[in-house]
Design a protein around this motif. Structure first.
Motif: not given
Lengths: 278, 115
Positions: A243-265
């Protein structure tokens, strides 16, 4: 006809309400007419007046056909008003985020968790965009955060003029963060600058990993990509790296955050960024 | 379906420009639309009739000039054709590129009828 929603009358356009307020605000149709700042439109009315009087057959209509070279960007009006928003935000040191995603990826849940955890440190304001209902604004209102709801009617995205009106209604204090939750839609909002500082696209693990190349425009225009519902990873069939590779292919400048809003991780990194955006 | 909102912006531009020169009909409108602009031409054509109804553009011929996508690789300077916004450099596979053309979304000209 109304351009945002396609309705026939002026009464079905976007409405802007605070929780507890009633509708029927005499159908204010906020698709901005105020302040057209037509600057230079390169208006070469230098009259290529092809006055070909069409003298074929017998009728000689002699009205002139004249070509006006317009060369105007179709989105110019939205961009001019977005620039006005941006100037207002800058002057008041407001950091504005435009949150975009498909419906159900967790925009409102991320907002709720973020506001609840940080409201003692940061002064927040929220603009909620949905086609209908005050539901999201009511969720935010429960946290005692100033919020207005824009109901776009049939409209599929927010534009800078309604946001301007909503911002005025919010009466935002200096040095704040403004969260603009766009209408859930991964296509249309991409073209409309609202004057935000950063655009945040949210994806959840229940969506396909190829979303970024299926809906490239949104990822191309975003600065931040949040991957939500990370707690569901064991149950869903998604390859986060892919998923990240696809996203970076579209936009190499993207910055990622991985989270679970319900669990708070994974919220901490996001909070750090919010306090000190880079 | 943001194409409706785009179509309405086009109508607004046409209305404003014709008002400036006191014309009340447009016989032809030329649009420049890039393949990377985010506009579906089918959708735009679909909403067009509805959007231009009762406006200066009603009955105007619509000509769309399609601008092809072109990018330039930031890493190796290769210029290449782009069909999608995520196309990478064909020579070095880099995703870092500048888009040279293809994002256009413009009203190029209006042919008006003056009595």
């Amino acid at each position: 006809m109304c351009g945002t929603c396609g309705c026939g009358s002026d009464n079905n356009g976007p409405t802007i309400l605070k929780p507890g307020e009633h509708k029927h605000t005499h159908g204010e149709h906020h698709h901005d007419e105020h302040g057209h700042s037509h600057d230079h439109n390169h208006h070469h009315h230098d009259g290529h007046t092809h006055s070909h009087g069409h003298h074929h057959d017998n009728h000689t209509h002699d009205h002139q056909h004249k070509v006006l070279e317009i060369e105007q960007d179709i989105l110019q009006n939205n961009q001019v008003l977005a620039a006005r928003n941006r100037g207002y935000f800058e002057a008041k040191n407001i950091f504005a985020l435009n949150l975009v995603s498909s419906p159900g990826s967790g925009k409102t849940s991320i907002l709720e968790r973020t506001l609840a955890d940080l409201k003692n440190d940061i002064s927040f304001y929220v603009i909620e965009g949905d086609q209908q209902t005050l539901n999201d604004a009511n969720r935010i209102d429960k946290l005692k955060i100033p919020v207005v709801q824009i109901n776009t009617g049939k409209g599929c995205h927010l534009e800078s003029d309604v946001v301007y009106d909503a911002v005025k209604k919010l009466e935002i204090k200096d040095n704040s963060i403004l969260m603009i939750e766009n209408v859930g839609n991964l296509v249309c909002p991409s073209m409309f600058d609202l004057g935000e500082n950063k655009r945040v696209v949210i994806l959840s693990t229940t969506e396909g990993e190829d979303k970024p190349i299926k809906y490239p425009d949104m990822f191309h225009t975003a600065d931040i990509c949040i991957i939500n519902k990370m707690d569901l990873l064991p149950y869903v069939n998604i390859d986060i790296e892919k998923l990240k590779n696809y996203a970076l292919q579209v936009n190499p400048h993207l910055q990622f955050f991985e989270m679970s809003a319900t669990k708070g991780e994974g919220m901490e990194k996001w909070y750090e960024w919010l306090k000190n955006p880079s | 379906m943001h194409e409706l909102s785009i179509a309405m912006s086009i109508v607004k531009i046409a209305e404003d420009e014709t008002a400036k020169v006191k014309a009340d009909k447009v016989s032809k409108i030329e649009l420049e639309i890039g393949v990377l602009s985010g506009i579906e031409l089918d959708s735009l054509n679909f909403v067009w009739e509805m959007a231009v109804k009762d406006s200066v553009l009603e009955n105007a011929e619509k000509k769309i000039i399609i601008i092809h996508g072109k990018g330039k690789c930031v890493d190796c300077d290769t210029e290449f054709e782009m069909e999608n916004i995520y196309d990478c450099c064909p020579k070095c596979n880099s995703n870092f590129k500048g888009i040279l053309q293809g994002k256009e979304l413009k009203v190029k000209s209006l042919e008006i009828i003056q009595n």
